[in-house]
Design an enzyme around this catalytic site. Structure first.
Site, short mmCIF file in Angstrom:
data_model
loop_
_atom_site.label_atom_id
_atom_site.label_comp_id
_atom_site.label_asym_id
_atom_site.label_seq_id
_atom_site.Cartn_x
_atom_site.Cartn_y
_atom_site.Cartn_z
N CYS A 140 0.84 -1.21 0.00
CA CYS A 140 0.00 0.00 0.00
C CYS A 140 0.87 1.25 0.00
CB CYS A 140 -0.91 -0.03 1.23
SG CYS A 140 -1.77 1.52 1.53
N ASP A 176 -1.96 16.15 -1.27
CA ASP A 176 -2.26 15.26 -2.39
C ASP A 176 -1.29 15.56 -3.56
OD1 ASP A 176 -5.11 13.64 -3.26
OD2 ASP A 176 -3.76 14.26 -4.86
N HIS A 214 -3.32 0.40 8.56
CA HIS A 214 -3.99 0.18 7.28
C HIS A 214 -5.44 -0.27 7.48
CE1 HIS A 214 -4.24 -0.74 2.97
NE2 HIS A 214 -5.01 -1.75 3.36
N HIS A 230 -8.58 7.47 3.75
CA HIS A 230 -8.02 8.82 3.73
C HIS A 230 -9.15 9.83 3.64
CE1 HIS A 230 -8.11 7.23 -0.39
NE2 HIS A 230 -8.36 8.46 -0.80
N HIS A 254 -10.03 13.57 2.47
CA HIS A 254 -9.57 14.71 1.66
C HIS A 254 -10.06 16.01 2.31
CE1 HIS A 254 -8.89 12.45 -2.29
NE2 HIS A 254 -9.66 11.58 -1.64
P1 DGP Z 1 -9.16 8.65 -3.83
O1 DGP Z 1 -9.59 8.76 -5.24
O2 DGP Z 1 -10.21 9.19 -2.87
O3 DGP Z 1 -8.72 7.24 -3.49
O4 DGP Z 1 -7.91 9.62 -3.66
C1 DGP Z 1 -6.58 9.21 -3.62
C2 DGP Z 1 -5.73 10.43 -3.72
O5 DGP Z 1 -4.41 10.10 -3.32
C3 DGP Z 1 -5.62 11.04 -5.11
O6 DGP Z 1 -6.19 12.35 -5.08
C4 DGP Z 1 -4.13 11.11 -5.40
C5 DGP Z 1 -3.48 10.85 -4.07
N1 DGP Z 1 -2.26 10.06 -4.12
C6 DGP Z 1 -2.11 8.83 -4.68
N2 DGP Z 1 -0.85 8.40 -4.54
C7 DGP Z 1 -0.19 9.38 -3.86
C8 DGP Z 1 1.17 9.53 -3.42
O7 DGP Z 1 2.03 8.66 -3.61
N3 DGP Z 1 1.48 10.68 -2.77
C9 DGP Z 1 0.54 11.65 -2.54
N4 DGP Z 1 0.95 12.75 -1.88
N5 DGP Z 1 -0.73 11.56 -2.93
C10 DGP Z 1 -1.09 10.43 -3.59
#
Ligand code: DGP
Length: 130
Positions: A6, A32, A48, A100, A102
């Protein structure tokens, strides 16, 4: 409780660099990497859980959501307002299967409406989807 495959577990363990906003024993908060708004920050528990319904202890959930106001303040969006979003499962387009939250802000966000939701919307016919 970690999942070695993950990406958010790797961030929580410090194995993958990220733009960290805040950290305590239970949570890590970072920006993000594909921001939808000028402020787009994620709060995650370090343990997790695939999503909000994955047996997350109430104490952990309380801690995660208890941070929302503090992080919004740190990011400077309390005055203008912000959106708190938790995508859960495939129908909600959750892409990372680690709980997570947002926090989105820094500008006006229209309300999501049925027109954006395509054929699954209750008024899909009105928009010619069926
Ligand atoms: P969701 O669609 O709700 O599962 O949002 C996942 C979010 O996580 C998406 O907006 C992009 C972000 N994201 C994915 N991988 C990474 C990462 O490696 N680093 C960061 N900072 N954000 C990430």
């Amino acid at each position: 409780m970690q999942d070695e495959n993950c990406i958010f577990c790797k961030i929580a363990k410090g194995e993958v660099p990220t733009s960290k906003v805040y950290e305590d024993d239970t949570c890590i908060v970072f920006d993000d990497n594909d921001p939808l708004m000028p402020v787009h920050t994620l709060i995650i528990p370090k343990d997790h859980y695939a999503n909000i319904g994955d047996g997350v202890p109430e104490e952990t959930l309380g801690h995660v959501f208890g941070l929302v106001g503090k992080i919004a303040e740190m990011k400077g969006v309390t005055e203008g307002g912000y959106r708190v979003l938790v995508n859960t499962g495939d129908d909600a387009s959750q892409s990372v299967k680690h709980l997570h939250v947002h926090i989105l802000g820094g500008g006006h966000m229209p309300r999501p409406n049925d027109q954006d939701w395509g054929p699954a919307a209750t008024n899909a016919a009105k928009y010619g989807y069926c």
